[in-house]
Motif scaffolding. Structure first.
Motif, mmCIF file in Angstrom:
data_model
loop_
_atom_site.group_PDB
_atom_site.id
_atom_site.type_symbol
_atom_site.label_atom_id
_atom_site.label_comp_id
_atom_site.label_asym_id
_atom_site.label_seq_id
_atom_site.Cartn_x
_atom_site.Cartn_y
_atom_site.Cartn_z
ATOM 1 N N PRO A 60 -0.330 -1.759 -4.498
ATOM 2 C CA PRO A 60 1.128 -1.895 -4.505
ATOM 3 C C PRO A 60 1.573 -3.274 -4.017
ATOM 4 C CG PRO A 60 0.447 0.111 -3.391
ATOM 5 C CD PRO A 60 -0.780 -0.701 -3.627
ATOM 6 N N TYR A 69 4.939 -5.533 -2.512
ATOM 7 C CA TYR A 69 6.240 -5.421 -1.852
ATOM 8 C C TYR A 69 6.844 -6.814 -1.747
ATOM 9 C CZ TYR A 69 4.765 -0.763 -0.424
ATOM 10 O OH TYR A 69 4.351 0.543 -0.419
ATOM 11 N N PRO A 78 -2.021 -2.220 0.696
ATOM 12 C CA PRO A 78 -2.308 -0.872 0.202
ATOM 13 C C PRO A 78 -1.104 0.065 0.182
ATOM 14 C CG PRO A 78 -3.900 -1.508 1.890
ATOM 15 C CD PRO A 78 -2.826 -2.546 1.883
ATOM 16 N N ASP A 79 -0.188 -0.072 1.138
ATOM 17 C CA ASP A 79 0.897 0.901 1.211
ATOM 18 C C ASP A 79 2.023 0.379 2.104
ATOM 19 O OD1 ASP A 79 0.162 1.422 3.958
ATOM 20 O OD2 ASP A 79 -1.449 2.699 3.215
ATOM 21 N N LEU A 80 3.063 1.197 2.230
ATOM 22 C CA LEU A 80 4.225 0.784 3.017
ATOM 23 C C LEU A 80 3.861 0.496 4.475
ATOM 24 C CD1 LEU A 80 7.334 0.343 3.143
ATOM 25 C CD2 LEU A 80 7.543 2.739 3.781
ATOM 26 N N ASP A 81 2.978 1.304 5.037
ATOM 27 C CA ASP A 81 2.585 1.072 6.430
ATOM 28 C C ASP A 81 2.015 -0.326 6.605
ATOM 29 O OD1 ASP A 81 3.398 3.553 7.190
ATOM 30 O OD2 ASP A 81 1.397 4.391 7.486
ATOM 31 N N ILE A 98 4.783 -2.878 6.297
ATOM 32 C CA ILE A 98 5.601 -2.905 7.515
ATOM 33 C C ILE A 98 4.852 -3.636 8.628
ATOM 34 C CG2 ILE A 98 6.558 -1.456 9.361
ATOM 35 C CD1 ILE A 98 7.342 0.570 7.201
ATOM 36 N N PRO A 157 9.635 -2.116 -2.319
ATOM 37 C CA PRO A 157 8.514 -2.010 -3.249
ATOM 38 C C PRO A 157 8.849 -2.677 -4.582
ATOM 39 C CG PRO A 157 9.336 0.174 -2.627
ATOM 40 C CD PRO A 157 10.267 -0.824 -2.040
ATOM 41 N N LEU A 217 -0.079 7.827 -1.997
ATOM 42 C CA LEU A 217 -1.145 6.965 -1.474
ATOM 43 C C LEU A 217 -1.936 7.725 -0.420
ATOM 44 C CD1 LEU A 217 0.939 3.707 -1.323
ATOM 45 C CD2 LEU A 217 -0.924 4.226 -2.902
ATOM 46 N N SER A 257 8.435 4.344 -2.365
ATOM 47 C CA SER A 257 8.255 3.330 -1.317
ATOM 48 C C SER A 257 6.795 3.115 -0.976
ATOM 49 C CB SER A 257 8.981 3.736 -0.030
ATOM 50 O OG SER A 257 10.312 4.019 -0.292
ATOM 51 N N GLY A 258 5.932 3.991 -1.460
ATOM 52 C CA GLY A 258 4.524 3.852 -1.129
ATOM 53 C C GLY A 258 4.221 4.245 0.305
#
Lengths: 111, 436
Positions: free
Chosen positions: A2, A4, A83-86, A89, A108, B97, B190-191
């Protein structure tokens, strides 16, 4: 993986005019950008010129100024490959603008 | 009903077995299925279908020896079938995910999508444990709106229906349905990853989980509206969630603290309202009818965490609740100890609610009402629409002999949102002190 975009916001009217202070703040951004490159999480990014330099285009023609009037404007952005939103962030949280009176938005990107 | 597969079981026994499996295995089945297909909606549908299929098939073939494993395999197969059928239609949303743990490239590769994945078939304790915990952390992710977090926890971890969740928070069913749909879309778009937080993120992420559960407990303790004062079913759900969290994530003082609070509410069920359904303040409740073993367990949970050096807002509130409930007679409660615990809470985790509760604790101890009224003024703005604030003010004004102002404060309390049982008690005016 992903992607962002991290938009950096800052109140336009509260940018410091103190040369030394400004240089110190910019140095923090340089360091941060270098860290992201070293970590392999940032693919592209750039500061943006003052929003007074913006030209907007609507159906009715050109407008001298930003598309949306706001106190806080986008002053720069980064594109993250994580890899992801975490993870996004975790990177965005370290952005120096957070302790320079601004904030960031993590959004995203599709496909 | 424990008979070997193949022996038909009677209807009632099957219903009981499915209900028990729903209670014990919903989260594990859903989590394992979500991990396989990386799609919450699909996993949710398939899990619900597996339980429906169990009702039929268990009646015919008998209840399987390991219902959880049976349900997991069934739900997973249904989800994978549906995925294949709808492959071309569905995929409007990105896949959930599913971080496979620890690795730097977490979320990239995963064997969990293949049909032959043995982890789920074996229902190995370790794997199941992880899947439920990550589901809980996903539901209470800080990037979700707080009201969505609670709804998702109740829906995905406890398996409550949209109708039940809507009833718990007194919102229309379509509103709750839309909220759940929006939250699941947000997770995908938002993943937001379905993973257990790293140790350094854990405190903040755990607080978000506990905050969501504490909203369930609060709605069960004092219904925010409606006829009834309390909702023991919701208190029970909060206890279930916290017991699960404590098993999955042992040694967390904050979990102990909130579980102790929930157990202490549950232990007092039946004494918290009178014959007419009106609330009875804690100190006026019949302690001989409390569940002593639950009270003792709550006390032990708090002591255990405090001895372990843990300190935190939920733990301290658990300690306060224990200090008020452990003595066998209300007059033996150590008012000074309670106030000291509030002092500690206020010093490290200040806020208007803590301030109010500390003032109320001092009022119960019999401190000078004029002094306490001045304290309340300090939080008047923050708590202007909070009923317990006006109730406390009314009581303090009454004790101070300022009857007219007290009546006005009671009117203010009635103006704030609250349930009908409280309304009735407030309108009655006289009676035991309404301080909680």
């Amino acid at each position: 993986m992903p992607r962002y975009t991290v938009f950096m916001y800052h109140p336009e009217d509260r940018r410091t005019t103190d040369e030394a202070q400004l240089a110190a703040e910019l140095a923090e951004h340089d360091t941060y950008a270098q860290e992201m490159v070293a970590e392999g999480v940032m693919t592209f990014g750039s500061p943006l010129a003052a929003h007074t330099a913006t030209t907007s285009i609507r159906a009715g023609g050109l407008v001298d100024g930003p598309y949306l009037e706001a106190k806080e404007t986008v002053v720069g952005f980064y594109v993250l490959d994580v890899p992801d939103l975490d993870a996004a962030i975790a990177v965005a949280r370290r952005n120096p603008i957070l302790h320079q009176g601004g904030g960031v938005e993590v959004r995203p990107m599709t496909a | 009903m424990r008979g070997p597969t193949g022996a038909p079981a009677d209807r009632a026994a099957v219903d009981r077995a499915v209900a028990a499996a729903h209670r014990d295995h919903w989260a594990a089945v859903l989590a394992a299925t979500a991990g396989a297909v990386r799609d919450l909606d699909l996993a949710e549908d398939a899990t619900a279908e597996a339980f429906a299929q169990a009702l039929e098939q268990w009646a015919r073939d008998g209840v399987p020896e390991r219902p959880g494993a049976w349900l997991t395999v069934t739900a997973r197969r249904r989800a994978l079938d549906a995925r294949r059928r709808e492959q071309t239609l569905r995929r409007k949303l990105p896949l959930l995910l599913w971080d496979t743990g620890g690795g730097a490239d977490g979320g990239a590769a995963d064997g969990g999508t293949s049909d032959g994945d043995p982890r789920v078939i074996d229902e190995s304790e370790v794997v199941v444990r992880d899947e439920r915990l990550r589901l809980l952390f996903l539901c209470a992710h800080p990037a979700l709106a707080p009201e969505s977090r609670v709804a998702l926890v109740l829906r995905l971890v406890l398996g409550l229906s949209t109708e039940e969740i809507a009833a718990a928070f007194l919102v229309p069913v379509p509103t709750m349905g839309a909220r759940l749909t929006r939250a699941k879309r947000r997770i995908a778009l938002s993943g937001i990853p379905c993973r257990v937080p790293e140790p350094e993120e854990l405190p903040g992420r755990l607080t978000a989980v506990l905050d969501a559960i504490s909203l369930v407990l609060a709605a069960g303790h004092t219904a925010p509206a409606g006829e009834r004062h309390d909702r023991p079913d919701l208190v029970g759900e909060a206890v279930r969630l916290l017991e699960l969290l404590k098993r999955l994530l042992p040694g967390q003082g904050e979990v102990h603290g909130l579980l102790a609070q929930a157990l202490l509410v549950q232990a007092r069920a039946g004494t918290r309202t009178d014959a007419e359904g009106l609330p009875v303040p804690l100190d006026a409740q019949d302690r001989t009818r409390w569940d002593r073993s639950a009270v003792d367990r709550a006390d032990e949970l708090v002591l255990d965490a405090l001895r372990g050096g843990h300190r935190g807002p939920y733990l301290l509130q658990g300690a306060i609740a224990a200090a008020r409930c452990v003595p066998e007679r209300a007059e033996d409660v150590d008012g000074d100890e309670v106030v000291e615990l509030y002092d500690h809470l206020l010093r490290h985790w200040p806020g208007p609610m803590v301030q109010l509760n500390r003032t109320v604790a001092r009022a119960r101890r019999g401190d000078d009402p004029t002094l306490l009224l001045a304290e309340l003024d300090g939080v008047a703005e923050d708590l202007a629409d909070y009923r317990p604030f006006h109730v406390a003010r009314a009581e303090l004004l009454r004790v101070a002999g300022r009857e007219e102002e007290s009546a006005a404060a009671t009117q203010e309390a009635l103006r704030c949102p609250g349930n009908a049982a409280e309304d009735a008690l407030l309108r009655r005016g006289a009676g035991p002190s309404p301080l909680p």
